[in-house]
Design a protein around this motif. Structure first.
Motif, short mmCIF file in Angstrom:
data_model
loop_
_atom_site.label_atom_id
_atom_site.label_comp_id
_atom_site.label_asym_id
_atom_site.label_seq_id
_atom_site.Cartn_x
_atom_site.Cartn_y
_atom_site.Cartn_z
N VAL A 259 0.83 -1.21 0.00
CA VAL A 259 0.00 0.00 0.00
C VAL A 259 0.87 1.26 0.00
O VAL A 259 1.79 1.40 0.81
CB VAL A 259 -0.93 0.02 1.24
CG1 VAL A 259 -1.79 1.28 1.25
CG2 VAL A 259 -1.81 -1.22 1.26
N LYS B 130 -2.35 -7.53 -3.00
CA LYS B 130 -3.12 -6.39 -3.49
C LYS B 130 -2.23 -5.15 -3.46
O LYS B 130 -1.53 -4.91 -2.48
CB LYS B 130 -4.37 -6.14 -2.64
CG LYS B 130 -5.49 -7.13 -2.86
CD LYS B 130 -6.74 -6.74 -2.08
CE LYS B 130 -7.93 -7.64 -2.43
NZ LYS B 130 -7.69 -9.02 -2.02
N MET C 287 -2.18 -1.01 -3.73
CA MET C 287 -3.14 0.07 -3.52
C MET C 287 -2.42 1.40 -3.30
O MET C 287 -1.44 1.47 -2.56
CB MET C 287 -4.03 -0.25 -2.31
CG MET C 287 -5.21 0.68 -2.14
SD MET C 287 -6.29 0.04 -0.82
CE MET C 287 -7.62 1.24 -0.88
N THR D 53 -3.03 5.00 -1.84
CA THR D 53 -3.96 5.80 -1.03
C THR D 53 -3.47 7.24 -0.82
O THR D 53 -3.93 7.92 0.08
CB THR D 53 -4.18 5.14 0.35
OG1 THR D 53 -2.93 5.08 1.05
CG2 THR D 53 -4.76 3.74 0.20
N VAL E 158 -6.56 3.96 -10.76
CA VAL E 158 -6.04 3.32 -9.55
C VAL E 158 -5.67 4.36 -8.49
O VAL E 158 -6.03 4.22 -7.32
CB VAL E 158 -4.80 2.45 -9.90
CG1 VAL E 158 -4.05 2.04 -8.63
CG2 VAL E 158 -5.22 1.21 -10.68
N ALA F 224 -8.19 5.31 -5.41
CA ALA F 224 -7.60 4.46 -4.37
C ALA F 224 -8.17 3.04 -4.42
O ALA F 224 -8.47 2.42 -3.40
CB ALA F 224 -7.80 5.07 -2.98
N THR F 225 -8.34 2.53 -5.65
CA THR F 225 -8.88 1.19 -5.86
C THR F 225 -7.75 0.16 -5.87
O THR F 225 -6.75 0.36 -6.56
CB THR F 225 -9.62 1.12 -7.22
OG1 THR F 225 -10.66 2.09 -7.23
CG2 THR F 225 -10.20 -0.27 -7.45
N PRO F 226 -7.89 -0.93 -5.12
CA PRO F 226 -6.83 -1.94 -5.11
C PRO F 226 -6.70 -2.65 -6.46
O PRO F 226 -7.68 -2.85 -7.18
CB PRO F 226 -7.27 -2.93 -4.03
CG PRO F 226 -8.32 -2.22 -3.24
CD PRO F 226 -8.98 -1.26 -4.18
#
Length: 259
Positions: free
Chosen positions: A104, A124, A126, A128, A156, A160-162
């Motif tokens: 992340v 995953k 991500m 953010t 993306v 903030a979509t994984p």
């Protein structure tokens, strides 16, 4: 407990593990500095041929520990010695990222600084930054679009979509997807395949690929020509003879043609 663990095996594979599993391997400034120093040391150590970077527990790296955000973000951003991603990009050795669980934001940026990515099926990725009001400074805003395309990268990052492991493989973000218990085994297989090759050429090849990506195609092709000229100009007659003998030896081991 060492939050950053390093070791090197007898084959020349160095391992760096982010070891803060209860916090999903979130990073404090001392951890980032320790990682930067480790990659600088790997680069200088002739016994190290490949580096495998991983996280302990269910996550690769959940980003910066936001309880220490001010210390991280207001640190000396011009201090390249302690800049983790800068030291990863400067490292001549091939870096294989073994991604298990979440990568992340800062963790995503660290993954993008690797040369090859192996991911578990639960991985995953991500971004953010936009969600928390954090401005990217380790390359995510520029690198991701070059890997998966600008339209996908904008979605993306701005939503903030994984990115799931399956999507990451389809989009060319990761090289391999495996079961979680096979992750390190696959990373080691890739490392061993690299180690079998001419190590001087491996270092040079990684460098010309990565340096060429920073240029347009015309200048990148010129860079390849320039470095090839320098490489062959520096070779001795004995080195050319060994190359010919090696190629001849490989050819003699080929199975006979069925034709």
């Amino acid at each position: 407990m060492d939050l950053i663990q390093t070791r090197t095996d007898q084959n020349g594979v160095a391992y760096l593990t982010i070891n803060r599993p209860k916090s999903l391997n979130s990073l404090t400034r001392p951890m980032m500095i320790a990682m930067a120093k480790a990659f600088k040391a790997f680069d200088a150590d002739d016994s190290v041929r490949v580096v495998i970077l991983s996280g302990s527990g269910p996550s690769f790296c959940s980003g910066v520990d936001l309880t220490a955000a001010e210390d991280v973000f207001k640190g000396d951003v011009k201090d390249m010695e302690s800049d983790l991603v800068y030291q990863m990009e400067k490292c001549r050795k091939v870096i294989i990222g073994a991604i298990n669980g979440f990568a992340v934001t800062a963790g995503f940026e660290i993954a993008l600084a690797c040369d090859i990515l192996v991911a578990s099926k639960t991985a995953k990725f991500m971004d953010t930054h936009a969600r928390f009001g954090i401005f990217p400074s380790w390359g995510l805003s520029q690198k991701l679009s070059r890997v998966i395309g600008p339209n996908r990268a904008r979605e993306v990052s701005l939503t903030a979509t994984p990115i799931t492991a399956d999507q990451a493989e389809r989009w060319g973000l990761v090289n391999h997807i495996v079961e979680g218990n096979e992750l390190m085994k696959k990373a080691q297989e890739v490392a061993q395949a690299i180690i079998k090759n001419n190590q001087d050429l491996v270092l040079r090849y990684k460098a010309v690929i990565n340096d060429g990506l920073k240029r347009d195609l015309g200048h990148a092709l010129a860079l390849e020509k320039e470095r090839a000229h320098d490489y062959y100009s520096g070779m001795t007659k004995e080195q050319f003879k060994k190359m010919q003998e090696f190629i001849a030896g490989r050819s003699s081991k080929k199975p006979p043609s069925k034709m």
